[in-house]
Design a protein around this motif. Structure first.
Motif, PDB file in Angstrom:
ATOM      1  N   ASP A  56       0.405  -1.102   0.408  1.00 15.23           N
ATOM      2  CA  ASP A  56      -0.091  -0.119   0.196  1.00 15.23           C
ATOM      3  C   ASP A  56       1.064   1.608  -0.095  1.00 15.23           C
ATOM      4  OD1 ASP A  56      -2.728  -1.002  -0.488  1.00 15.23           O
ATOM      5  OD2 ASP A  56      -2.425  -1.637   2.019  1.00 15.23           O
ATOM      6  N   GLY A  57       1.992   1.614  -0.872  1.00 15.18           N
ATOM      7  CA  GLY A  57       2.622   2.815  -0.831  1.00 15.18           C
ATOM      8  C   GLY A  57       4.169   2.991   0.066  1.00 15.18           C
ATOM      9  N   GLU A  77       7.893 -14.891  -0.558  1.00 13.09           N
ATOM     10  CA  GLU A  77       7.911 -14.240  -1.503  1.00 13.09           C
ATOM     11  C   GLU A  77       7.182 -12.498  -2.118  1.00 13.09           C
ATOM     12  OE1 GLU A  77       3.721 -16.345  -2.561  1.00 13.09           O
ATOM     13  OE2 GLU A  77       5.247 -18.149  -2.254  1.00 13.09           O
ATOM     14  N   ALA A  78       7.845 -11.995  -0.612  1.00 15.35           N
ATOM     15  CA  ALA A  78       7.550 -10.380  -0.564  1.00 15.35           C
ATOM     16  C   ALA A  78       8.530  -9.559  -0.675  1.00 15.35           C
ATOM     17  CB  ALA A  78       5.987 -10.005   0.770  1.00 15.35           C
ATOM     18  N   CYS A  79       9.919 -10.623  -1.310  1.00 17.77           N
ATOM     19  CA  CYS A  79      11.223  -9.909  -0.621  1.00 17.77           C
ATOM     20  C   CYS A  79      11.301  -9.286  -2.122  1.00 17.77           C
ATOM     21  CB  CYS A  79      12.157 -10.881  -0.122  1.00 17.77           C
ATOM     22  SG  CYS A  79      11.787 -11.479   1.103  1.00 17.77           S
ATOM     23  N   GLY A  80      11.652  -8.069  -1.934  1.00 21.67           N
ATOM     24  CA  GLY A  80      11.847  -7.225  -3.572  1.00 21.67           C
ATOM     25  C   GLY A  80      10.167  -7.031  -3.854  1.00 21.67           C
ATOM     26  N   VAL A  81       9.558  -6.571  -3.850  1.00 20.57           N
ATOM     27  CA  VAL A  81       8.532  -6.618  -4.912  1.00 20.57           C
ATOM     28  C   VAL A  81       7.854  -5.959  -3.941  1.00 20.57           C
ATOM     29  CG1 VAL A  81       8.868  -8.320  -6.700  1.00 20.57           C
ATOM     30  CG2 VAL A  81       7.206  -8.686  -3.984  1.00 20.57           C
ATOM     31  N   ASP A  82       6.709  -5.189  -4.821  1.00 25.42           N
ATOM     32  CA  ASP A  82       5.142  -4.774  -4.427  1.00 25.42           C
ATOM     33  C   ASP A  82       4.583  -5.651  -3.840  1.00 25.42           C
ATOM     34  OD1 ASP A  82       2.912  -3.765  -3.694  1.00 25.42           O
ATOM     35  OD2 ASP A  82       2.892  -1.477  -5.145  1.00 25.42           O
ATOM     36  N   ALA A  83       3.993  -6.517  -2.450  1.00 22.04           N
ATOM     37  CA  ALA A  83       3.498  -7.392  -2.782  1.00 22.04           C
ATOM     38  C   ALA A  83       1.840  -6.486  -1.742  1.00 22.04           C
ATOM     39  CB  ALA A  83       4.211  -8.331  -1.393  1.00 22.04           C
ATOM     40  N   THR A  84       1.296  -5.964  -2.107  1.00 20.74           N
ATOM     41  CA  THR A  84       0.160  -5.142  -1.877  1.00 20.74           C
ATOM     42  C   THR A  84      -0.711  -6.566  -1.621  1.00 20.74           C
ATOM     43  OG1 THR A  84       0.613  -3.195  -2.274  1.00 20.74           O
ATOM     44  CG2 THR A  84      -1.544  -3.766  -2.002  1.00 20.74           C
ATOM     45  N   GLU A  85      -0.794  -6.792  -2.778  1.00 26.25           N
ATOM     46  CA  GLU A  85      -1.675  -8.278  -3.525  1.00 26.25           C
ATOM     47  C   GLU A  85      -2.470  -9.515  -2.181  1.00 26.25           C
ATOM     48  OE1 GLU A  85      -4.368 -10.330  -6.506  1.00 26.25           O
ATOM     49  OE2 GLU A  85      -3.063  -8.895  -7.005  1.00 26.25           O
TER      50      GLU A  85
END
Length: 113
Positions: A56-57, A77-85
């Motif tokens: 969320d930014g 799976e969230a490392c280094g990426v936008d994991a908002t979803e």
């Protein structure tokens, strides 16, 4: 406050008893929740040993939480990426709790530029 530990306090007031929980803070990471961080910089932190994510930014450093994540290595799976979803749908399996959101808030190191 000691890094990695939560602080609990009970406040008794005229309206009742309140429990305040403070999530772990990442004071050792440069910046604060006001620091602007690019997605390119977040992408550099993409491993189990060095894991940042965007939700969320807002940018979070997850290193101190990886080993205690109730979902195990799924957090990687969230490392280094936008994991908002991923976060908002708990990896497609539901929703994260208010407690999870409180922990996440304590891991914020900046906002996405």
């Amino acid at each position: 406050m000691l890094a990695g530990f939560s602080m609990f306090a009970v406040i008794v007031g005229a309206l009742g008893v309140y429990l305040i929980v403070s999530a772990p803070q990442n004071d050792d990471v440069l910046g604060s929740e006001e620091r602007g961080i690019s997605m390119a910089e977040v992408a550099l932190h993409n491993s189990k040993e060095d894991c940042w994510t965007v939700i969320d930014g807002k940018v979070y450093e997850l290193n101190s939480f990886i080993l205690s994540h109730p979902g195990g290595d799924k957090i990687l799976e969230a490392c280094g990426v936008d994991a908002t979803e991923k976060f908002n749908t708990q990896g497609g399996e539901g929703f994260h709790s208010a407690a999870a959101k409180a922990i996440l808030a304590g891991l914020q190191i900046g906002t996405l530029e």
